[in-house]
Write an enzyme that holds these catalytic residues in place. Structure first.
Site, PDB file in Angstrom:
ATOM      1  N   HIS A  43      20.723  30.802  -7.424  1.00 35.91           N
ATOM      2  CA  HIS A  43      19.739  29.988  -8.145  1.00 35.91           C
ATOM      3  C   HIS A  43      19.073  29.058  -7.134  1.00 35.91           C
ATOM      4  O   HIS A  43      19.455  27.890  -6.995  1.00 35.91           O
ATOM      5  CB  HIS A  43      20.425  29.186  -9.251  1.00 35.91           C
ATOM      6  CG  HIS A  43      19.486  28.492 -10.171  1.00 35.91           C
ATOM      7  ND1 HIS A  43      19.730  28.350 -11.530  1.00 35.91           N
ATOM      8  CD2 HIS A  43      18.289  27.886  -9.963  1.00 35.91           C
ATOM      9  CE1 HIS A  43      18.737  27.676 -12.090  1.00 35.91           C
ATOM     10  NE2 HIS A  43      17.855  27.379 -11.151  1.00 35.91           N
ATOM     11  N   GLU A  70      18.169  33.539 -10.313  1.00 32.93           N
ATOM     12  CA  GLU A  70      17.832  32.613 -11.388  1.00 32.93           C
ATOM     13  C   GLU A  70      16.864  31.553 -10.883  1.00 32.93           C
ATOM     14  O   GLU A  70      16.894  31.195  -9.702  1.00 32.93           O
ATOM     15  CB  GLU A  70      19.086  31.881 -11.889  1.00 32.93           C
ATOM     16  CG  GLU A  70      20.159  32.735 -12.486  1.00 32.93           C
ATOM     17  CD  GLU A  70      21.337  31.899 -12.955  1.00 32.93           C
ATOM     18  OE1 GLU A  70      22.143  32.409 -13.740  1.00 32.93           O
ATOM     19  OE2 GLU A  70      21.456  30.721 -12.531  1.00 32.93           O
ATOM     20  N   HIS A 190      27.312  29.244 -18.008  1.00 36.49           N
ATOM     21  CA  HIS A 190      27.351  27.782 -17.845  1.00 36.49           C
ATOM     22  C   HIS A 190      28.673  27.241 -18.381  1.00 36.49           C
ATOM     23  O   HIS A 190      28.966  27.308 -19.565  1.00 36.49           O
ATOM     24  CB  HIS A 190      26.194  27.064 -18.543  1.00 36.49           C
ATOM     25  CG  HIS A 190      25.894  25.727 -17.908  1.00 36.49           C
ATOM     26  ND1 HIS A 190      25.002  25.572 -16.871  1.00 36.49           N
ATOM     27  CD2 HIS A 190      26.412  24.496 -18.128  1.00 36.49           C
ATOM     28  CE1 HIS A 190      24.955  24.315 -16.493  1.00 36.49           C
ATOM     29  NE2 HIS A 190      25.810  23.642 -17.237  1.00 36.49           N
TER      30      HIS A 190
END
Length: 237
Positions: A43, A70, A190
């Site tokens: 990410h 991401e 998450h």
């Protein structure tokens, strides 16, 4: 079996804290795959405080499993994704100063923008996923924008898991069923860890992939990276 994609951002955070190239991000990704990970997630953020854009190019040369990038679909991010062409791009609406992702897309409010971005990526053969809260309306919006998958934002589930896991997972179960009705693939991520992952996996229908970084790297400090990855894989059987 639900695939485990290991997010290696924290490896890069450790490297950047000291400078130099220890630990080596590329080697860490190769080792994660060797130890059983079925995907590698990164990410990159605009300030490159962990994964750097150059890391993404370097990783593309060595990742042999699914490569998932991401990020917030800014022009720079989209340029990176289009040049690297990962197997999957996960679109996340995080602000530049966010410590970590903290909300999913309002797929109805941003329908036009997401439709355009997803269309561009799918033309290049890149599978798309969008980060969403466990809300059936957001799943309905995801269908309209044409995404291949959604990634359910699981912070609320993880936060309330030990209080009442049935209640914590209820909105996720509803969202998962709605995604199945629309033919949308289902990812999740998450704050998933060795305590809450198995129940999520066993309860949500059609869960294709989980992306886990922070908790997995924290566990690896005590258990070792290979042993930790194997423990997470066992939760997904």
């Amino acid at each position: 079996m639900t695939k485990l994609s290991v997010n290696i951002n924290k490896i890069a955070t450790l490297r950047n804290a000291r400078g130099g190239d220890r630990p080596n991000v590329v080697q860490a990704a190769k080792d994660c795959e060797r130890f059983g990970a079925q995907g590698i997630t990164v990410h990159p953020r605009p300030d490159e405080r962990h994964i750097r854009y150059q890391d993404v190019y370097d990783l593309k040369e060595v990742v042999t499993t699914e490569f998932n990038i991401e990020g917030n679909p800014t022009p720079d991010f989209l340029k990176l994704v289009k040049e690297v062409r990962p197997e999957q791009a996960t679109l996340v609406p995080d602000a530049p100063d966010a410590i970590t992702s903290n909300a999913g897309w309002d797929t109805q409010k941003h329908e036009g923008f997401l439709t355009d971005v997803i269309g561009e990526l799918k033309e290049l053969g890149i599978r798309t996923s969008i980060f969403v809260d466990p809300n059936e309306r957001m799943i309905e919006g995801a269908k309209l924008v044409g995404t291949d998958r959604v990634e359910l934002y699981t912070e609320a589930y993880a936060k309330h898991y030990h209080d009442n896991r049935e209640q914590a997972i209820a909105p996720y179960l509803a969202a998962a069923k709605r995604a199945q009705e629309f033919g949308i693939g289902l990812n999740a991520g998450h704050d998933l860890d060795l305590d809450n992952l198995k129940y999520l996996h066993d309860t949500l229908p059609g869960l294709l992939e989980v992306s886990i970084g922070h908790a997995l790297i924290c566990d690896a400090l005590y258990f070792g990276l290979e042993n930790t990855i194997q423990q997470y894989l066992r939760q997904l059987k």
